[in-house]
Design an enzyme around this catalytic site. Structure first.
Site, short mmCIF file in Angstrom:
data_model
loop_
_atom_site.label_atom_id
_atom_site.label_comp_id
_atom_site.label_asym_id
_atom_site.label_seq_id
_atom_site.Cartn_x
_atom_site.Cartn_y
_atom_site.Cartn_z
N PHE A 168 0.87 -1.18 0.00
CA PHE A 168 0.00 0.00 0.00
C PHE A 168 0.90 1.23 0.00
CE2 PHE A 168 -2.58 3.43 1.51
CZ PHE A 168 -3.84 3.18 0.99
N ASP A 224 9.58 2.91 1.30
CA ASP A 224 8.38 3.62 1.71
C ASP A 224 8.25 3.50 3.23
OD1 ASP A 224 5.84 4.45 2.38
OD2 ASP A 224 4.85 3.48 0.70
N LYS A 269 2.91 10.98 7.48
CA LYS A 269 2.14 10.61 8.66
C LYS A 269 2.67 11.23 9.96
CE LYS A 269 0.13 6.28 6.91
NZ LYS A 269 -1.26 6.73 6.86
#
Length: 485
Positions: free
Chosen positions: A172, A257, A287
């Site tokens: 993801f 990532d 985030k």
């Protein structure tokens, strides 16, 4: 006669008087006055289907306050948050240092987003990030993780002259078109094609498959999560070092990532720091860097890659984003990194994660429905699997026939309803519940988490029980909604 100081500032005398005399803009009062309309407003103007989901599973409690790892609902009940906004609140909600940093920017009347200038705060934040990955030299800021992934795709193609983008199954990386093209779950892709060309998928933690995919020398970059968020999948100890060696052998950029795993989540600042000598060509973060207030993402990259994109003065703005280096976002990032360092939050994540993992592994030994517990730091997955006893097996098979992964709701819903523990299933059709709490957990918080999981899992081993009655209800909703395997 006009007041010269007011005229010089570009503010009229009337505006100045209004600023001095007006009552404070009270958003808290506005929200409180319309709290009863929370769900009706969303149903009418936003995502009605999401409101229906919340009401169906009993999550429509209306959270009104958050502090540290805790949330309070409209009745005043306190919850422990093991979701942390998909990992955003690493330092907890409403940390005073971040709030103070944002207030200081607003009170300071900074010359924000002039565009034909550069931001001092952006330079400071970039410097702090590169200190954590000294093998990289440049930073590109964006507004989110997905936008940062889009930038990394463009940078990789520009730097290598190659079209191919490689990712892993079950990955993801975001939901914008480039990142969606590297999404390992088909449910997110359905109805949105055609997607980015030359994006290919290989199995995770499979070096042989990676080498086969890279051998054609047409792949610009291999994007990989050091730990996959969808499932909390952890690779073999030698995997990332092998990835690096193969990418260098075939001239492909290695992109880590770290949008979810970075900024202390796994008990190291970056998850790649668990593996000696692993130094990707790009590291993507977001985030937690925001401090939970102002969205921010970043691509840390090698200078030669950056210089291939911004290679002439007439290409100085060939890629960018209007709000990407705004002072509020940069201040939030600076304050967050200072909090993480000063409060030894990474070390706390490592210690509390080790404690929770040990507890969950003990549960896996004692409960047949728990088949695994894995993780690093405070990124923990508790996996459930088919039981051996006939009584439980029949109930499990009934749920799985209706909808794969439905059993996890029999754990997460009672955790929320009965024990005030907010958590999540680790992905669509997944049998793993993921813990992604703030990294500021205390031992008392761990006591709360462990006792809640133990009670709910124990109840799930009684059939029939309240848990399995819930299962029948959820299965009925799934059938009615046409949701199936």
């Amino acid at each position: 006669m006009t007041d010269l100081s007011t005229a010089h500032s570009g503010v009229s005398a009337a505006q100045g008087a209004h600023a001095r005399d007006a009552s404070p803009y009270d958003l808290a009062a506005m929200v409180a006055a319309r709290e009863d309309e929370r769900f009706s407003l969303h149903s009418k103007y936003l995502n009605e289907m999401w409101v229906r989901v919340l009401k169906t599973i009993g999550y429509d409690v209306g959270f009104t306050r958050g502090l540290g790892p805790y949330l309070w609902d409209r009745k005043g009940d306190r919850y422990i948050d093991l979701l942390s906004g998909w990992g955003v609140f690493a330092i907890g909600r409403n940390h005073p240092a971040v709030r103070d940093a944002l207030v200081s920017v607003i009170d300071g009347e900074f010359a924000n987003l002039v565009q034909l200038d550069v931001s001092t705060l952006a330079g400071i934040l970039a410097e702090k990030l590169i200190e954590r990955a000294p093998y990289l030299e440049k930073v590109f800021f964006a507004n989110s993780g997905a936008e940062s992934i889009e930038a990394a795709i463009k940078f990789a193609r520009a730097a290598t002259g190659r079209p191919g983008i490689l990712h892993c199954a079950h990955s993801f990386h975001g939901l914008t078109y480039g990142s969606l093209s590297m999404n390992g779950d088909e449910i997110f892709k359905k109805g949105f094609g055609p997607l980015l060309p030359n994006a290919r998928e290989i199995p995770f933690d499979d070096l042989a498959a990676l080498e086969q995919a890279l051998a054609g020398r047409d792949v610009a970059a291999f994007f990989v999560e050091p730990i996959q968020g969808k499932g909390v999948n952890i690779p073999a100890d030698d995997y990332l070092a092998g990835v690096q060696a193969l990418c260098r052998k075939y001239g492909t950029l290695f992109v880590a990532d770290e949008i979810q795993t970075g900024i202390g989540r796994t008990g190291k600042f970056f998850a790649i720091d668990h593996y000696a000598g692993v130094e990707p060509d790009m590291v993507v973060v977001a985030k937690a860097l925001s401090g939970g207030h102002v969205p921010v993402g970043a691509v840390l990259t090698r200078k030669w890659v950056f210089d291939k994109v911004f290679d002439r003065m007439d290409r100085a703005v060939v890629h960018g984003s209007t709000f990407s280096k705004n002072d509020l976002a940069m201040a939030a990032g600076v304050a967050t990194l200072d909090v993480i360092k000063n409060e030894r939050i990474v070390e706390n994540a490592a210690a509390k994660g080790e404690r929770l993992l040990a507890s969950f592994r003990k549960m896996a030994e004692g409960y047949e429905l728990v088949c695994d517990a894995r993780g690093k730091g405070l990124m923990v997955g508790v996996e459930f699997g088919p039981p051996k006893s006939l009584k439980l097996k029949a109930a499990w098979n009934l749920l799985e026939t209706v909808n794969s992964g439905l059993f996890c709701q029999l754990i997460s819903i009672p955790l929320f309803r009965d024990h005030k523990v907010l958590t999540q299933v680790a992905g669509h059709g997944n049998h793993t519940i993921k813990l992604l709490p703030p990294l500021t957990l205390t031992d008392a918080d761990c006591d709360w988490i462990e006792s809640a999981f133990d009670a709910v899992i124990a109840d799930a081993h009684d059939a029939p029980s309240a848990v399995w009655s819930l299962g029948k209800t959820l299965a009925g909703h799934a059938i009615k909604a046409g949701i199936g395997r």
